[in-house]
Design an enzyme around this catalytic site. Structure first.
Site, short mmCIF file in Angstrom:
data_model
loop_
_atom_site.label_atom_id
_atom_site.label_comp_id
_atom_site.label_asym_id
_atom_site.label_seq_id
_atom_site.Cartn_x
_atom_site.Cartn_y
_atom_site.Cartn_z
N ASP A 12 0.84 -1.20 0.00
CA ASP A 12 0.00 0.00 0.00
C ASP A 12 0.88 1.26 0.00
OD1 ASP A 12 0.90 -0.19 2.58
OD2 ASP A 12 -1.08 -0.14 3.52
N SER A 13 2.21 1.06 0.02
CA SER A 13 3.13 2.19 -0.22
C SER A 13 2.91 2.76 -1.61
CB SER A 13 4.59 1.74 -0.03
OG SER A 13 4.86 0.58 -0.78
N LYS A 63 -1.41 -9.41 2.76
CA LYS A 63 -0.67 -8.99 3.96
C LYS A 63 -1.55 -8.02 4.74
CE LYS A 63 3.14 -6.15 3.77
NZ LYS A 63 2.72 -4.98 4.56
N ASP A 93 -1.05 -6.05 -0.18
CA ASP A 93 -1.52 -5.43 1.07
C ASP A 93 -3.03 -5.24 1.05
OD1 ASP A 93 0.53 -5.00 2.91
OD2 ASP A 93 1.24 -3.20 1.87
N GLU A 126 8.86 -4.32 10.66
CA GLU A 126 9.31 -3.03 10.13
C GLU A 126 9.85 -2.13 11.23
OE1 GLU A 126 6.62 -1.10 7.40
OE2 GLU A 126 7.83 0.73 7.35
O1 KIV Z 1 3.61 -1.15 1.65
C1 KIV Z 1 4.79 -1.52 1.71
O2 KIV Z 1 5.62 -1.20 0.84
C2 KIV Z 1 5.21 -2.32 2.85
C3 KIV Z 1 6.67 -2.59 3.01
C4 KIV Z 1 7.36 -1.38 3.49
C5 KIV Z 1 6.92 -3.76 3.87
O3 KIV Z 1 4.40 -2.73 3.62
#
Ligand code: KIV
Length: 272
Positions: free
Chosen positions: A52-53, A121, A91, A190
């Site tokens: 979700d980044s 996730k 995510d 994290e």
């Molecule tokens: O959303 C993401 O990129 C993440 C990573 C930083 C593990 O959850």
């Protein structure tokens, strides 16, 4: 000889477990689109995270909170079309699972059905136990995420290292055990002290994947755009940059603009 898609051995959650068992480190990177996912998969990364980044990296939001389930499904299905080998984890975005376990299951099913992803996730520990159990009982593999959980940034108030104090560290250890007992196949840790991720990794049977969590974990994950130096403004201590693509792209684009302005591009060989 080129390799047919079906000849390539795909990475599975079972293989990640075997990698932990034999001490082979797991590589994981983010991707949100077809072109990047194709490069990562061909390079041999084990796990691709449609994180979700994407909310920050792709859409320019300050946090991960605004990205929607529909948008995550769009990114995930673009990634899935590029993949021959890697395991693709997606995510569950903020607001798609925190309400209750029925909502969580519905969201996970949408991701699996509409994108073709291999796993989801979720951020959280004991608070999401019921949802994790329900999603796994529907046959969907779940990866946990503890430590700094960006979906809770307004609760934390800051992106500093988590679980430095004993109380939070003990909760993290207990949450990790709960997630494993609930059936998670892996766990992202994290931005926590390396000494704590070593304890968690030693206690768990399932693989841990760290980001800013030191070396004593079973694998590492980074945001690909950070590793490639596309976002040069972000310099956390845990980040190793392997390229400076911001400079490479900027130089290429500047040269293109110059060539257009000077009428050097296109030349006779570039015309029909
Ligand atoms: O959303 C993401 O990129 C993440 C990573 C930083 C593990 O959850």
């Amino acid at each position: 000889m080129s390799t047919a898609k079906s000849d390539i051995k795909k990475v599975t959650t079972h293989q990640l477990q075997e990698m932990k068992n034999r001490g082979e480190k797991i590589s994981m990177l983010t991707a949100y689109d077809y072109s990047m996912a194709r490069i990562l998969d061909a390079a041999g990364v084990d796990v691709i995270l449609v994180g979700d980044s994407a909310s920050n990296v792709m859409a320019g939001h300050e946090t991960t909170l605004p990205i929607t389930l529909d948008q995550m499904i769009y990114h995930a299905s673009s990634v899935i079309r590029a993949i021959n080998r890697a395991l693709v984890v997606v995510d569950l975005p903020f607001g798609s699972y925190q309400g209750n376990s029925s909502e969580a299951l519905r969201s996970a099913i949408r991701i699996m059905k509409e994108s073709g992803a291999h796993a989801v996730k979720m951020e959280g520990g004991v608070e999401i136990k019921e949802s994790v159990l329900r999603i796994i009982s529907a046959g969907i593999p779940v990866m946990g995420h503890l430590g700094l959980m960006p979906q809770s940034i307004y609760k934390f108030g800051t992106y500093v290292v988590r679980a430095k104090e004993e109380e939070e560290a003990n909760k993290l250890i207990s949450d990790a055990q709960i997630l494993e007992a609930s059936g998670c196949f892996g766990l992202v840790l994290e931005k926590i002290p390396a000494s704590l991720s070593k304890i968690v990794t030693g206690q768990l049977q399932i693989p841990t994947i760290g980001i800013g969590a030191g070396a004593d974990v079973d694998g590492q994950v980074l945001v690909t755009h950070d590793l490639l130096g596309i976002n040069n403004e972000f310099h956390p201590r845990f980040l190793r940059t392997y390229a400076n693509l911001q400079s490479v792209i900027s130089t290429a684009v500047t040269s293109y603009i110059e060539d257009v302005k000077s009428k050097d591009f296109p030349n006779a060989n570039e015309c029909y």
